[in-house]
Enzyme design. Structure first.
Site, mmCIF file in Angstrom:
data_model
loop_
_atom_site.group_PDB
_atom_site.id
_atom_site.type_symbol
_atom_site.label_atom_id
_atom_site.label_comp_id
_atom_site.label_asym_id
_atom_site.label_seq_id
_atom_site.Cartn_x
_atom_site.Cartn_y
_atom_site.Cartn_z
ATOM 1 N N THR A 139 0.795 -1.234 0.000
ATOM 2 C CA THR A 139 0.000 0.000 0.000
ATOM 3 C C THR A 139 0.830 1.289 0.000
ATOM 4 O O THR A 139 0.661 2.140 -0.881
ATOM 5 C CB THR A 139 -0.938 -0.012 1.222
ATOM 6 O OG1 THR A 139 -1.829 -1.112 1.059
ATOM 7 C CG2 THR A 139 -1.736 1.272 1.337
HETATM 8 P P1 AMP Z 1 -1.721 -3.182 3.444
HETATM 9 O O1 AMP Z 1 -1.153 -3.724 4.714
HETATM 10 O O2 AMP Z 1 -0.668 -2.944 2.412
HETATM 11 O O3 AMP Z 1 -2.862 -3.969 2.981
HETATM 12 O O4 AMP Z 1 -2.275 -1.739 3.828
HETATM 13 C C1 AMP Z 1 -3.639 -1.384 3.782
HETATM 14 C C2 AMP Z 1 -4.004 -0.654 5.017
HETATM 15 O O5 AMP Z 1 -3.323 0.592 5.082
HETATM 16 C C3 AMP Z 1 -5.470 -0.271 5.053
HETATM 17 O O6 AMP Z 1 -6.238 -1.249 5.691
HETATM 18 C C4 AMP Z 1 -5.478 1.020 5.806
HETATM 19 O O7 AMP Z 1 -6.066 0.850 7.074
HETATM 20 C C5 AMP Z 1 -4.027 1.414 5.958
HETATM 21 N N1 AMP Z 1 -3.828 2.811 5.601
HETATM 22 C C6 AMP Z 1 -4.240 3.432 4.504
HETATM 23 N N2 AMP Z 1 -3.912 4.737 4.513
HETATM 24 C C7 AMP Z 1 -3.269 4.944 5.668
HETATM 25 C C8 AMP Z 1 -2.693 6.092 6.274
HETATM 26 N N3 AMP Z 1 -2.709 7.270 5.658
HETATM 27 N N4 AMP Z 1 -2.101 5.927 7.479
HETATM 28 C C9 AMP Z 1 -2.057 4.720 8.088
HETATM 29 N N5 AMP Z 1 -2.621 3.608 7.569
HETATM 30 C C10 AMP Z 1 -3.203 3.715 6.376
HETATM 31 ZN ZN ZN Z 2 -3.188 -1.432 -0.420
HETATM 32 ZN ZN ZN Z 3 -3.768 -4.802 1.749
#
Ligand code: AMP
Ligand code: ZN
Ligand code: ZN
Length: 398
Positions: free
Chosen positions: A70
């Site tokens: 992400t």
């Molecule tokens: P991943 O672990 O790569 O799937 O990341 C996705 C998660 O990133 C989502 O579930 C969000 O809760 C989190 N996320 C998205 N934007 C932000 C942000 N600006 N700050 C912290 N966490 C975030």
């Molecule tokens: Zn993502």
């Molecule tokens: Zn994810």
């Protein structure tokens, strides 16, 4: 009679809105991220609003940057730089200049520190400097003072802020007088990624999340249309999603005693540092061939990944065969549902791309996600900074 009335209203409303807004409304560019919206979700027949934007506009598939996570990809999209060059090389990362410290997206002490973000400049910072007002309804990095600047309107990320509220916040910004109305807006939704992790990409829950977000995108378009606000929409995702399960697991503990490594990241890929930098046993154990996983020194990753030159990349990067999970001991999350982070060549990592606005037409095929940046900058009328992008997408959509 009622039909005639609604026709008259439809004709008058934009005029009223126009008068209220004071003067001709300039188009707003809205960058929407639907986290984890795999490219082929658009073919499920459950997205009337996104599908209409795609059919009347442009669409394609974004190839994420490696690692297909992400934070690295959201930053790549708004900087045009791949993780090696934008500095956000993982959702979790370390830096030799900050020994003993780990960046992780859940730890605001590190994740909000400009130190991690300053290697690149996001579109909203460059835009503000050029006099184009930005507003971020969430985006990784938007809460951080990057190059001593934050968007004039931004909010601390909070997943509990409802989607109707997010859309209404954007609509409220657009109701402002022209001099404080944003011209570039970001908007972020996490539900599709969340459901993909918990239930897998083929679940009813993912479909429900897709429908929910699609409805909100429809509400946004309807709200802007009702106030006579012209728009350029760019809807993206950061990566796709792939089903995982407990039967496809690679256990690092079977290869090396765990105290001799620091696993900065595990899952679809693993970022590993030897606990003692000089411990050759770690390299020997990991760099040999394995079933369902390839490990390389960061200097020896395939060129096409454009990954490994940044000192934040761990010494050894292991990439699992798509669908497999690399673990270091007992995982802190259940190995089921879905995951992402695999090689960016994996077709299931491909992400959504839809754009709608003047000159944005046709199927653009598969494009690297860094190419969104020059397109964005053209739409907001600001010169892009040097980046890794070639400009192929921006040139194609003229
Ligand atoms: P991943 O672990 O790569 O799937 O990341 C996705 C998660 O990133 C989502 O579930 C969000 O809760 C989190 N996320 C998205 N934007 C932000 C942000 N600006 N700050 C912290 N966490 C975030
Ligand atoms: Zn993502
Ligand atoms: Zn994810």
């Amino acid at each position: 009679m009622t039909r005639l009335l609604s026709l008259i209203l439809a004709l008058l409303l934009p005029l009223a809105a126009h008068a209220q807004g004071g003067g001709e409304r300039k188009p707003v560019t809205i960058l929407i991220s639907i986290d984890g919206f795999r490219a082929d979700y658009l073919d499920r027949g459950i997205t009337p609003n996104l599908s209409r934007l795609a059919a009347e506009g442009a669409h394609g598939k974004l190839r994420p940057s490696f690692p297909t996570k992400t934070f690295p990809n959201h930053y790549a999209i708004v900087t045009g730089k791949r993780p090696d060059n934008n500095g956000i090389v993982g959702n979790n990362m370390i830096d030799p200049r900050r020994p003993g410290v780990r960046f992780s997206l859940g730890d605001p002490k590190q994740s909000l520190d400009p130190f991690w973000w300053d290697e690149a400049e996001p579109a909203w910072v460059t835009a503000n400097r050029a006099g184009v007002r930005s507003a971020t309804m969430f985006w990784p990095g938007s809460e951080v003072e990057i190059h001593e600047s934050r968007p004039p309107d931004w909010l601390r990320y909070d997943e509990h802020v409802g989607y109707a509220q997010r859309v209404n916040t954007v609509l409220d910004w657009m109701r402002r007088p022209a001099d404080i109305r944003p011209a570039f807006v970001t908007l972020y939704f996490e539900a599709v990624d969340d459901a993909g992790h918990k239930f897998g990409p083929d679940s009813a829950e993912v479909n429900a999340a897709i429908s929910e977000v699609d409805t909100r995108v429809g509400d946004l378009v309807a709200g802007l249309t009702a106030m006579g606000q012209p728009m350029q929409m760019v809807v993206v995702a950061d990566h796709g999603m792939r089903a995982i399960d407990e039967s496809r697991v690679i256990q690092l503990a079977d290869l090396i005693d765990l105290p001799s490594i620091v696993a900065v990241e595990t899952g679809p890929y693993a970022a590993i540092e030897p606990a003692a930098g000089t411990d050759d046993r770690v390299y020997k154990a990991l760099l040999k061939p394995h079933d369902h996983m390839t490990c390389r020194r960061r200097e020896e990753l395939p060129e096409r990944l454009h990954y490994g030159r940044n000192p934040r990349v761990a010494a050894i990067i292991c990439i699992a065969e798509p669908g497999w999970s690399i673990l270091a001991g007992v995982p802190t999350w259940p190995v089921k549902g879905g995951a992402h982070g695999y090689d960016n060549q994996d077709p299931e990592m491909l992400a959504l791309f839809v754009a709608n606005g003047t000159g944005l037409k046709g199927d653009v095929g598969i494009v690297d996600n860094i190419e969104v940046y020059p397109l964005l900058m053209r739409l907001i009328g600001v010169a892009p900074l040097p980046s890794d992008a070639t400009g192929e997408l921006a040139n194609r959509l003229r």
